[in-house]
Design a protein around this motif. Sequence first.
Motif, PDB file in Angstrom:
ATOM      1  N   GLU A  28     -11.460  15.499  -8.124  1.00  0.00           N
ATOM      2  CA  GLU A  28     -10.966  15.830  -9.611  1.00  0.00           C
ATOM      3  C   GLU A  28     -11.116  14.456 -10.439  1.00  0.00           C
ATOM      4  OE1 GLU A  28      -7.544  18.404 -11.994  1.00  0.00           O
ATOM      5  OE2 GLU A  28      -7.217  17.610 -10.113  1.00  0.00           O
ATOM      6  N   ALA A  29     -10.298  13.446 -10.097  1.00  0.00           N
ATOM      7  CA  ALA A  29     -10.551  12.086 -10.715  1.00  0.00           C
ATOM      8  C   ALA A  29     -11.782  11.561 -10.817  1.00  0.00           C
ATOM      9  CB  ALA A  29      -9.643  11.017 -10.335  1.00  0.00           C
ATOM     10  N   GLU A  30     -12.822  11.682  -9.824  1.00  0.00           N
ATOM     11  CA  GLU A  30     -14.167  11.280  -9.944  1.00  0.00           C
ATOM     12  C   GLU A  30     -14.956  12.021 -10.999  1.00  0.00           C
ATOM     13  OE1 GLU A  30     -15.328  11.328  -5.832  1.00  0.00           O
ATOM     14  OE2 GLU A  30     -14.383   9.379  -5.531  1.00  0.00           O
ATOM     15  N   ALA A  31     -14.693  13.270 -10.887  1.00  0.00           N
ATOM     16  CA  ALA A  31     -15.370  14.278 -11.906  1.00  0.00           C
ATOM     17  C   ALA A  31     -14.896  13.947 -13.424  1.00  0.00           C
ATOM     18  CB  ALA A  31     -14.955  15.751 -11.714  1.00  0.00           C
ATOM     19  N   MET A  32     -13.734  13.736 -13.611  1.00  0.00           N
ATOM     20  CA  MET A  32     -13.132  13.246 -14.900  1.00  0.00           C
ATOM     21  C   MET A  32     -13.978  11.995 -15.269  1.00  0.00           C
ATOM     22  SD  MET A  32      -9.014  13.778 -14.746  1.00  0.00           S
ATOM     23  CE  MET A  32      -8.325  15.345 -14.273  1.00  0.00           C
ATOM     24  N   ALA A  33     -14.119  10.995 -14.391  1.00  0.00           N
ATOM     25  CA  ALA A  33     -14.603   9.804 -14.677  1.00  0.00           C
ATOM     26  C   ALA A  33     -16.166  10.047 -15.038  1.00  0.00           C
ATOM     27  CB  ALA A  33     -14.415   8.785 -13.595  1.00  0.00           C
ATOM     28  N   ARG A  34     -16.911  10.683 -14.319  1.00  0.00           N
ATOM     29  CA  ARG A  34     -18.164  10.967 -14.513  1.00  0.00           C
ATOM     30  C   ARG A  34     -18.434  11.940 -15.889  1.00  0.00           C
ATOM     31  NH1 ARG A  34     -18.111  12.374  -9.000  1.00  0.00           N
ATOM     32  NH2 ARG A  34     -19.032  10.857  -7.985  1.00  0.00           N
ATOM     33  N   LYS A  35     -17.634  12.581 -16.115  1.00  0.00           N
ATOM     34  CA  LYS A  35     -17.688  13.493 -17.364  1.00  0.00           C
ATOM     35  C   LYS A  35     -17.215  12.888 -18.708  1.00  0.00           C
ATOM     36  CE  LYS A  35     -17.974  17.914 -15.271  1.00  0.00           C
ATOM     37  NZ  LYS A  35     -17.344  19.360 -15.076  1.00  0.00           N
ATOM     38  N   LEU A  36     -16.249  11.839 -18.655  1.00  0.00           N
ATOM     39  CA  LEU A  36     -15.697  11.399 -19.752  1.00  0.00           C
ATOM     40  C   LEU A  36     -15.128   9.953 -19.648  1.00  0.00           C
ATOM     41  CD1 LEU A  36     -14.369  11.914 -22.624  1.00  0.00           C
ATOM     42  CD2 LEU A  36     -12.159  12.411 -21.471  1.00  0.00           C
ATOM     43  N   LEU A  37     -14.547   9.500 -18.749  1.00  0.00           N
ATOM     44  CA  LEU A  37     -13.932   8.103 -18.565  1.00  0.00           C
ATOM     45  C   LEU A  37     -14.776   7.081 -18.591  1.00  0.00           C
ATOM     46  CD1 LEU A  37     -10.947   9.253 -16.500  1.00  0.00           C
ATOM     47  CD2 LEU A  37     -10.951   9.369 -18.904  1.00  0.00           C
ATOM     48  N   ALA A  38     -16.037   7.299 -17.901  1.00  0.00           N
ATOM     49  CA  ALA A  38     -16.942   6.154 -17.842  1.00  0.00           C
ATOM     50  C   ALA A  38     -18.260   6.615 -18.468  1.00  0.00           C
ATOM     51  CB  ALA A  38     -17.239   5.789 -16.164  1.00  0.00           C
ATOM     52  N   ASN A  39     -19.173   5.637 -19.079  1.00  0.00           N
ATOM     53  CA  ASN A  39     -20.439   5.804 -19.590  1.00  0.00           C
ATOM     54  C   ASN A  39     -21.230   5.256 -18.301  1.00  0.00           C
ATOM     55  OD1 ASN A  39     -22.828   5.504 -20.433  1.00  0.00           O
ATOM     56  ND2 ASN A  39     -22.170   4.600 -22.478  1.00  0.00           N
ATOM     57  N   MET A  40     -21.759   6.499 -17.629  1.00  0.00           N
ATOM     58  CA  MET A  40     -22.254   6.154 -16.399  1.00  0.00           C
ATOM     59  C   MET A  40     -23.717   5.512 -16.579  1.00  0.00           C
ATOM     60  SD  MET A  40     -20.345   7.242 -14.283  1.00  0.00           S
ATOM     61  CE  MET A  40     -21.329   7.189 -12.781  1.00  0.00           C
ATOM     62  N   VAL A  41     -24.309   5.323 -17.968  1.00  0.00           N
ATOM     63  CA  VAL A  41     -25.458   4.576 -18.044  1.00  0.00           C
ATOM     64  C   VAL A  41     -25.176   3.139 -17.870  1.00  0.00           C
ATOM     65  CG1 VAL A  41     -27.354   3.884 -19.667  1.00  0.00           C
ATOM     66  CG2 VAL A  41     -26.394   6.105 -19.553  1.00  0.00           C
ATOM     67  N   ILE A  42     -24.054   2.683 -18.431  1.00  0.00           N
ATOM     68  CA  ILE A  42     -23.820   0.846 -18.367  1.00  0.00           C
ATOM     69  C   ILE A  42     -22.492   0.610 -17.473  1.00  0.00           C
ATOM     70  CG2 ILE A  42     -25.030   0.417 -20.502  1.00  0.00           C
ATOM     71  CD1 ILE A  42     -22.094   0.622 -21.835  1.00  0.00           C
ATOM     72  N   ARG A  54      -5.755   6.534 -10.128  1.00  0.00           N
ATOM     73  CA  ARG A  54      -5.946   5.181 -10.897  1.00  0.00           C
ATOM     74  C   ARG A  54      -7.621   5.177 -10.913  1.00  0.00           C
ATOM     75  NH1 ARG A  54      -3.165  -0.394 -10.394  1.00  0.00           N
ATOM     76  NH2 ARG A  54      -1.463   0.962 -11.236  1.00  0.00           N
ATOM     77  N   VAL A  55      -8.139   5.231 -12.152  1.00  0.00           N
ATOM     78  CA  VAL A  55      -9.561   5.160 -12.501  1.00  0.00           C
ATOM     79  C   VAL A  55      -9.816   3.718 -12.729  1.00  0.00           C
ATOM     80  CG1 VAL A  55     -11.760   5.762 -13.225  1.00  0.00           C
ATOM     81  CG2 VAL A  55      -9.969   7.413 -12.643  1.00  0.00           C
ATOM     82  N   THR A  56     -10.694   2.839 -12.323  1.00  0.00           N
ATOM     83  CA  THR A  56     -11.068   1.491 -12.819  1.00  0.00           C
ATOM     84  C   THR A  56     -12.417   1.449 -13.280  1.00  0.00           C
ATOM     85  OG1 THR A  56      -9.414   0.547 -11.223  1.00  0.00           O
ATOM     86  CG2 THR A  56     -11.283  -0.883 -12.396  1.00  0.00           C
ATOM     87  N   PHE A 109     -17.183   3.005 -12.007  1.00  0.00           N
ATOM     88  CA  PHE A 109     -16.084   3.362 -11.654  1.00  0.00           C
ATOM     89  C   PHE A 109     -15.503   3.463 -10.211  1.00  0.00           C
ATOM     90  CE2 PHE A 109     -17.780   7.471 -11.589  1.00  0.00           C
ATOM     91  CZ  PHE A 109     -17.251   8.030 -10.518  1.00  0.00           C
ATOM     92  N   SER A 110     -14.353   3.115  -9.891  1.00  0.00           N
ATOM     93  CA  SER A 110     -13.661   3.576  -8.670  1.00  0.00           C
ATOM     94  C   SER A 110     -12.391   4.144  -8.853  1.00  0.00           C
ATOM     95  CB  SER A 110     -13.487   1.905  -7.983  1.00  0.00           C
ATOM     96  OG  SER A 110     -12.578   1.117  -8.601  1.00  0.00           O
ATOM     97  N   VAL A 111     -12.076   4.880  -7.772  1.00  0.00           N
ATOM     98  CA  VAL A 111     -10.725   5.823  -7.634  1.00  0.00           C
ATOM     99  C   VAL A 111      -9.825   5.377  -6.764  1.00  0.00           C
ATOM    100  CG1 VAL A 111     -10.154   8.075  -7.761  1.00  0.00           C
ATOM    101  CG2 VAL A 111     -11.778   7.660  -9.027  1.00  0.00           C
ATOM    102  N   THR A 112      -8.705   5.262  -7.015  1.00  0.00           N
ATOM    103  CA  THR A 112      -7.521   5.152  -5.831  1.00  0.00           C
ATOM    104  C   THR A 112      -6.660   6.245  -6.369  1.00  0.00           C
ATOM    105  OG1 THR A 112      -6.538   3.573  -7.224  1.00  0.00           O
ATOM    106  CG2 THR A 112      -7.910   2.774  -5.422  1.00  0.00           C
ATOM    107  N   VAL A 113      -6.193   7.005  -5.341  1.00  0.00           N
ATOM    108  CA  VAL A 113      -5.128   7.996  -5.130  1.00  0.00           C
ATOM    109  C   VAL A 113      -3.986   7.598  -4.238  1.00  0.00           C
ATOM    110  CG1 VAL A 113      -4.770  10.447  -4.659  1.00  0.00           C
ATOM    111  CG2 VAL A 113      -6.862   9.665  -5.747  1.00  0.00           C
ATOM    112  N   GLY A 114      -2.966   7.821  -5.104  1.00  0.00           N
ATOM    113  CA  GLY A 114      -1.628   7.792  -4.096  1.00  0.00           C
ATOM    114  C   GLY A 114      -0.426   7.505  -4.839  1.00  0.00           C
TER     115      GLY A 114
END
Length: 79
Positions: free
Chosen positions: A57-71, A4-6, A74-79
């Motif tokens: 893997e989820a953190e890489a997805m967040a950095r590349k697509l899921l979150a606009n790192m400028v503004i 889960r990526v928030t 994100f946080s990631v939980t796994v389970g």
Amino acid sequence: MKARVTVMPKAGVLDPQGKAIGHALAGLGFQGVGEVRAGKVIELELAETDPAKARAEAEAMARKLLANMVIESFSVTVG
């Protein structure tokens, strides 16, 4: 494995959606609500079975697509 990526706006970034929600809550009679911030939650079903690798893997997805790192942050939980 599920991840889960928030994603939330960074502190100091204007959040018009959160402001609109806060005004609507006040209009509905909910008093005592402070600042409201609106974000998004993305749930991912990953083939990876190792929790550490799934998180990476989820953190890489967040950095590349899921979150606009400028503004956004994100946080990631796994389970």
